[in-house]
Scaffold this active site. Structure first.
Site, PDB file in Angstrom:
ATOM      1  N   ASP A 289       2.055   9.945  -2.857  1.00  0.00           N
ATOM      2  CA  ASP A 289       3.424   9.464  -2.918  1.00  0.00           C
ATOM      3  C   ASP A 289       3.632   8.511  -1.739  1.00  0.00           C
ATOM      4  O   ASP A 289       2.743   8.319  -0.897  1.00  0.00           O
ATOM      5  CB  ASP A 289       4.439  10.620  -2.904  1.00  0.00           C
ATOM      6  CG  ASP A 289       5.783  10.181  -3.509  1.00  0.00           C
ATOM      7  OD1 ASP A 289       6.007   8.955  -3.623  1.00  0.00           O
ATOM      8  OD2 ASP A 289       6.609  11.040  -3.849  1.00  0.00           O
TER       9      ASP A 289
HETATM   10  C1  BGC Z   1       9.039   8.994  -4.887  1.00  0.00           C
HETATM   11  C2  BGC Z   1       8.203   8.843  -6.124  1.00  0.00           C
HETATM   12  C3  BGC Z   1       8.182   7.406  -6.555  1.00  0.00           C
HETATM   13  C4  BGC Z   1       7.667   6.557  -5.427  1.00  0.00           C
HETATM   14  C5  BGC Z   1       7.530   5.105  -5.767  1.00  0.00           C
HETATM   15  C6  BGC Z   1       8.666   7.999  -3.815  1.00  0.00           C
HETATM   16  O1  BGC Z   1       9.557   8.025  -2.770  1.00  0.00           O
HETATM   17  O2  BGC Z   1       8.932  10.313  -4.415  1.00  0.00           O
HETATM   18  O3  BGC Z   1       8.668   9.675  -7.129  1.00  0.00           O
HETATM   19  O4  BGC Z   1       7.406   7.261  -7.700  1.00  0.00           O
HETATM   20  O5  BGC Z   1       8.545   6.697  -4.331  1.00  0.00           O
HETATM   21  O6  BGC Z   1       8.735   4.489  -5.935  1.00  0.00           O
END
Ligand code: BGC
Length: 758
Positions: A289
């Site tokens: 993530d």
């Molecule tokens: C979130 C994810 C997301 C990613 C990309 C993160 O902060 O937890 O769910 O896909 O950002 O935008």
């Protein structure tokens, strides 16, 4: 060019690159050919080029604190092999073309958070899940894929399959609620919808299961917080939807921010290597993530970037989302013998495999076509599906004196800050949704009934408290004026329709709340509206279950419309005027108060269960609150009513594993409207080697009944449904007594007992 004819070693490969750009070659779908192709490519790749494939960059700082700097340069020098969050379709093609300037012309994986639709926005996932309609949910994911691939995306960070039992967590809106069985079915539907039958089809969008794992169990519902749970609970309650999504063929998976059994997921070898790859056989790639590798230092498991990146690759992570720790340090770690070239190769291979499966080597732009995009985006059919999805996600929570549906000619005072706001029908995850195409609630009602007046009536929030920076500014004197105007309007109407709840900025990532009730200013308005003596219909707009017990008394009817998406107004009007009889059923328990959280239907009995009405003091309950929820899992009313007969069992004593058991009920539509009912089957294992939940959803069926019509619904009960994880984490069933429950929600059920022995 047919790949098999090309020799990939040494000079042969060099000639191949010169004469036949890899993308010109037809791809053979067999694994052997793929392996050969990628092996040849990798033999020719430098270490830097390999590390570039592990790097994911973004120009977008909407879901994390920063964006990547110098993206174009990084793509062109091959140090960024993947990108996400290019929001302007216009710049998409030029960005994708940049990869052409790299030595090997390896195309980019191009992702985006397409969570509940691309341009056509469907209800938020929590709302969609209340439809219990996996076929329809699959269709919504398909439409999202068709729209998004036409502008060049090939990857979405969806579905989020985290089980959620805590509505304080702002991200419950992105998931399918609290039940592992239903959550799994929906996860599968979404993966299938995005990816289609074969990733290489031009409208297939690679899905990414997230967030592995247990992110939904963040302590106290505070985003990014620690999770801590038993292995049994992981296996029984939290892991199933991830596993189903893996089995459905999701080609990628994202690490979660939290720790799992003490080790942050992004550094957790047990999670990604032992469980995901070795036990479950996952064949795709693992992406972190946002910045999660760097955050290993904050977690306190890595001293510096180098150690963090090493921990991640050791755990089984293949791609680094925006932290650029792998690209910055793995070369040095390799020199020092702290990581092996095999680890880097494995990660690189998995990323290249995904590109190959997507057909990117053949055509890096795949389905990209502005002309096609114009034709397939926001079409009448897509909007119709968005309407169907919104209709099926709406849950009728209350309908005193059957005030709903309204007569078409009813004089309506429509009140509410969110009632005529296009963007507010979306969520924080609708970056690309086209708000201009949204039918607001006001406009939807107007299409069916011109006898409607409208005023805002209230501001959304009166909070001025620290850390509520996402909330709008509050003006107290303005509020009074707004309320007065609403009351005046109400006085001249037959019925008040009040659109109240959470604004878009109040749920989603980093949107945890400790107080999940209606903001005071909105509650004051609701009270004043009720005091006019006119009937009040409350359209609750929300991204989470809310503590609205006290406020319910100020409304005669309450419809939970979630965040309904592009066709919001059309769907809401159809429900208000009875063109559609609401059928949604909650997939997450509504607590009475925050103090009850976590609250979920499949809880344990405990050694001292509280039995309603009893006076014994030393039982598991509160002295200031009931145990029962405001609305249980599975709950949802209809304009009609359904009666359930007692359950008939084909057998009550079964022996051995060759037997089958059928449980049947007769369901009658006892009201005046045709209606759809979701018949729910739950099981309980009375005595087992580990404590089992009081009830677990095992099956359900949706049936449509005309007024007066009776239908028999039969469920096959299988031994598979009786299985559970014991304390050695063995998955099996145990002999003994069971109870089967069939009903309209998790509490209002008929029951019957049977014994099944080995
Ligand atoms: C979130 C994810 C997301 C990613 C990309 C993160 O902060 O937890 O769910 O896909 O950002 O935008």
């Amino acid at each position: 060019m047919y790949l098999k004819t090309i020799k990939y070693t040494g000079i042969g490969f060099f000639i191949f690159i010169l004469c036949y750009s890899p993308r010109c070659s037809a791809q053979d779908i067999s694994k052997k050919d793929r392996d050969k192709y990628i092996s040849a490519m990798m033999r020719n790749m430098t270490l830097d080029e390999k590390l570039g494939q592990l790097n994911l960059v973004t120009p977008m700082a909407k879901t994390g604190p920063f964006a990547t700097k110098n993206i174009n340069l990084k793509i062109m020098d091959g140090s960024a092999g993947n990108v996400y969050g290019i929001l302007s379709a216009g710049s998409m093609h030029s960005k994708l073309m940049l990869a052409d300037s790299t030595r090997l012309k390896i195309p980019l994986i191009n992702g985006l958070d397409i969570i509940h639709g691309y341009k056509t926005i469907f209800p938020i996932p929590l709302g969609l899940s209340c439809s219990w309609d996996t076929i329809m949910i699959e269709k919504t994911a398909r439409v999202a894929a068709i729209e998004a691939t036409a502008v060049g995306y090939n990857w979405t960070f969806s579905p989020m399959v985290d089980i959620t039992r805590d509505p304080r967590w702002g991200r419950v809106m992105e998931g399918s609620g609290e039940d592992p069985y239903l959550g799994g079915l929906i996860a599968r539907a979404m993966v299938k919808g995005y990816q289609g039958p074969d990733l290489k089809n031009e409208t297939s969008l690679m899905s990414c299961i997230k967030h592995f794992a247990m992110y939904g169990a963040a302590e106290a519902g505070r985003d990014y917080n620690t999770t801590d749970m038993s292995m049994i609970s992981m296996y029984q309650n939290y892991l199933p939807p991830y596993k189903v999504a893996v089995d459905a063929g999701a080609a990628s998976i994202m690490t979660s921010f939290n720790e799992v059994d003490g080790v942050p997921a992004t550094a957790n070898k047990w999670l990604f290597t032992d469980l995901l790859r070795n036990e479950w056989g996952f064949k795709g790639f693992v992406v972190t993530d946002f910045n999660a590798i760097q955050e290993l230092m904050n977690h306190g498991v890595a001293a510096d970037t180098k150690e963090a990146a090493r921990l991640a690759i050791n755990a089984g992570v293949d791609m680094d989302m925006v932290s650029e720790s792998m690209i910055a340090t793995l070369k040095q770690s390799l020199k020092e013998g702290k990581v092996t070239i095999n680890q880097i190769d494995d990660a690189c291979r998995r990323v290249l495999e995904a590109k190959y499966k997507l057909g990117l080597f053949q055509n890096p732009y795949r389905n990209y076509s502005p002309d096609k995009a114009a034709k397939v985006t926001l079409t009448a059919e897509n909007k119709l599906l968005a309407k169907e999805a919104a209709l099926k996600s709406i849950v009728l929570l209350k309908n005193d004196n059957k005030i709903l549906p309204l007569k078409k000619e009813t004089k309506i005072a429509l009140v509410g800050n969110l009632a005529n706001n296009q963007r507010e029908m979306f969520s924080m995850w609708s970056f690309t949704g086209d708000a201009n195409n949204v039918v607001t609630i006001l406009n939807g009602i107007k299409k069916q009934n011109s006898n409607v007046t409208f005023t805002l009536g209230t501001q959304v929030n009166n909070d001025t408290v620290f850390n509520r920076k996402n909330f709008e500014k509050y003006d107290a004197s303005e509020q009074l004026k707004m309320e007065d105007e609403a009351v005046n309007l109400a006085q001249n109407a037959d019925v008040i329709v009040a659109v109240l709840g959470e604004s878009l900025g109040m749920s989603g990532e980093a949107k945890s709340r400790t107080d999940i009730s209606l903001p005071d200013c909105q509650r004051n308005l609701l009270k004043k509206l009720k005091a006019t003596g006119k009937p009040v219909v409350w359209l609750l707009i929300n991204g989470r279950p809310m503590t609205i017990e006290a406020d319910m008394r100020y409304a005669d009817a309450v419809l939970d419309i979630w965040r309904p998406g592009t066709s919001a107004g059309d769907a809401v009007a159809d429900v208000l005027f009875g063109n559609y009889n609401p059928s949604g059923k909650l997939t997450m328990t509504f607590p009475r108060s925050v103090g009850q959280i976590p609250i979920y239907y499949n809880h344990k009995n405990t050694g001292r269960p509280y039995i309603p009405g009893q006076t014994e003091k030393f039982v598991s309950n509160y002295i200031d609150e009931q145990n029962s929820p405001l609305f249980p899992f599975g709950y949802g009313l209809s304009y009609t009513s359904f009666s359930y007969s007692n359950i008939t069992l084909s057998d009550t004593l079964l022996q051995g594993d060759k037997r089958t058991l059928i449980a049947s009920v007769q369901i009658t539509n006892t009201g005046k409207y045709a209606g759809e009912e979701t018949v729910q089957l739950y099981l309980n294992d009375k005595v087992a080697s580990v404590a089992r939940p009081v009830k677990e959803l095992k099956n359900f069926r949706k049936i449509m009944l005309q007024p007066g019509e009776t239908r028999e619904v039969s469920f096959k009960i299988t031994l598979e449904q009786l299985k559970f994880y014991n304390s050695s984490l063995k998955y099996n069933w145990e002999s003994g007594a069971f109870t089967v429950y069939i009903g309209t929600d998790s509490e209002d059920v008929k029951e019957a007992k049977f014994t099944w022995n080995k």
